[in-house]
Design a protein around this motif. Structure first.
Motif, PDB file in Angstrom:
ATOM      1  N   THR A   1       4.417  -2.120  -9.416  1.00 23.30           N
ATOM      2  CA  THR A   1       3.460  -1.731  -8.381  1.00 23.30           C
ATOM      3  C   THR A   1       2.512  -0.647  -8.900  1.00 23.30           C
ATOM      4  OG1 THR A   1       5.045  -0.133  -7.502  1.00 23.30           O
ATOM      5  CG2 THR A   1       5.007  -2.311  -6.494  1.00 23.30           C
TER       6      THR A   1
ATOM      7  N   LYS B   1       0.850  -1.186   0.000  1.00 23.99           N
ATOM      8  CA  LYS B   1       0.000   0.000   0.000  1.00 23.99           C
ATOM      9  C   LYS B   1       0.887   1.238   0.000  1.00 23.99           C
ATOM     10  CE  LYS B   1      -2.173   1.488   3.682  1.00 23.99           C
ATOM     11  NZ  LYS B   1      -3.092   1.631   4.837  1.00 23.99           N
TER      12      LYS B   1
ATOM     13  N   GLN C   1      -3.044  -3.078  -2.293  1.00 24.97           N
ATOM     14  CA  GLN C   1      -2.877  -3.763  -3.569  1.00 24.97           C
ATOM     15  C   GLN C   1      -2.157  -5.087  -3.320  1.00 24.97           C
ATOM     16  OE1 GLN C   1      -4.104  -2.483  -6.351  1.00 24.97           O
ATOM     17  NE2 GLN C   1      -4.479  -0.363  -5.690  1.00 24.97           N
TER      18      GLN C   1
ATOM     19  N   ASN D   1       0.251   2.680  -7.677  1.00 24.89           N
ATOM     20  CA  ASN D   1      -0.033   3.648  -6.627  1.00 24.89           C
ATOM     21  C   ASN D   1      -0.846   4.789  -7.235  1.00 24.89           C
ATOM     22  OD1 ASN D   1      -0.168   5.221  -4.376  1.00 24.89           O
ATOM     23  ND2 ASN D   1       2.020   5.590  -4.176  1.00 24.89           N
TER      24      ASN D   1
END
Length: 244
Positions: free
Chosen positions: A143, A92, A152, A145
């Motif tokens: 990733t 996260k 996630q 964001n």
């Protein structure tokens, strides 16, 4: 949520205003709307400084929980030699993350256990200390964001590795923070079961694929008394017999 906003808007404020305001932030959290939840908690803390509401500290903690960088590695502790290493990454507020898998020697691994002194811990701990080793896999993870503060997850499969002890390290950055988490995994075709009988240790070693007993497997037993010694001592080294 609309009713809570109406209650907050009532002037002058009364003894129930802070209840409604704090509950508004929680309501947004329950709906996974962390952007609105963060805004509500920030407005609450600004309106109710420390000592003016029973919810000030918990609202401040909620702000921290929503915005902080979080990463964890979930995986099995044991893998067969021919299998891929499946890693479940939960994160996260992460802008970028690098995954590294290193093969470590048993002696270095045991020495690292000893560095914890009187602390009790498990090899499953995310803050397991770094063990010197040889990097066998490294990659930058893709990733996500979106600045919405939502958790996630992604799955990573590492190519099969030969038998040995491996340390998985995840280094991540985000929201002005950095974090490292580690996990220890074992790759082996052997399965060992140990049992304490009349103050003696009875160990069985089998082939994990076939279930057959393994003759000539080397066992090393280290001294352990509620905690690892500063320098873990080898009590004995044994070898399994024909009946394992």
């Amino acid at each position: 949520i609309d009713a809570l906003r109406e209650a907050i808007a009532i002037e002058p404020r009364n003894e129930w205003t802070d209840d409604a305001w704090y509950e508004l932030g929680q309501a947004h959290q329950r709906q996974q709307d962390f952007v609105q939840a963060l805004a509500s908690f920030k407005d609450f803390v600004a309106a109710y400084p420390a000592g003016t509401s029973q919810y000030h500290d918990t609202a401040t903690e909620s702000i921290k929980q929503i915005t902080q960088l979080e990463t964890t590695i979930n995986t099995s502790q044991n893998f067969a030699e021919a299998s891929y290493l499946r890693l479940d990454i939960h994160y996260k507020n992460t802008d970028n993350a690098t995954l590294r898998v290193s093969r470590v020697e048993i002696d270095k691994f045991v020495q690292t256990l000893g560095t914890r002194g009187e602390q009790n811990f498990s090899v499953q701990d995310q803050d397991f200390p770094e063990v010197p080793g040889t990097v066998v896999h490294e990659e930058t993870l893709k990733t996500i964001n979106d600045k919405d503060y939502k958790p996630q997850q992604l799955q990573v499969y590492v190519e099969p590795q030969p038998a040995g002890i491996y340390q998985v390290t995840l280094h991540s950055k985000g929201n002005g923070e950095s974090r490292q988490v580690r996990r220890i995994v074992l790759v082996s075709r052997l399965a060992a079961a140990m049992k304490l009988v009349d103050n003696k240790v009875l160990s069985f070693v089998t082939d994990a694929d076939s279930g057959r007993v393994v003759e000539g497997a080397e066992l090393t037993i280290f001294q352990y008394k509620r905690k690892w010694r500063s320098h873990p001592a080898v009590l004995t080294q044994l070898e399994t017999t024909s009946n394992a």
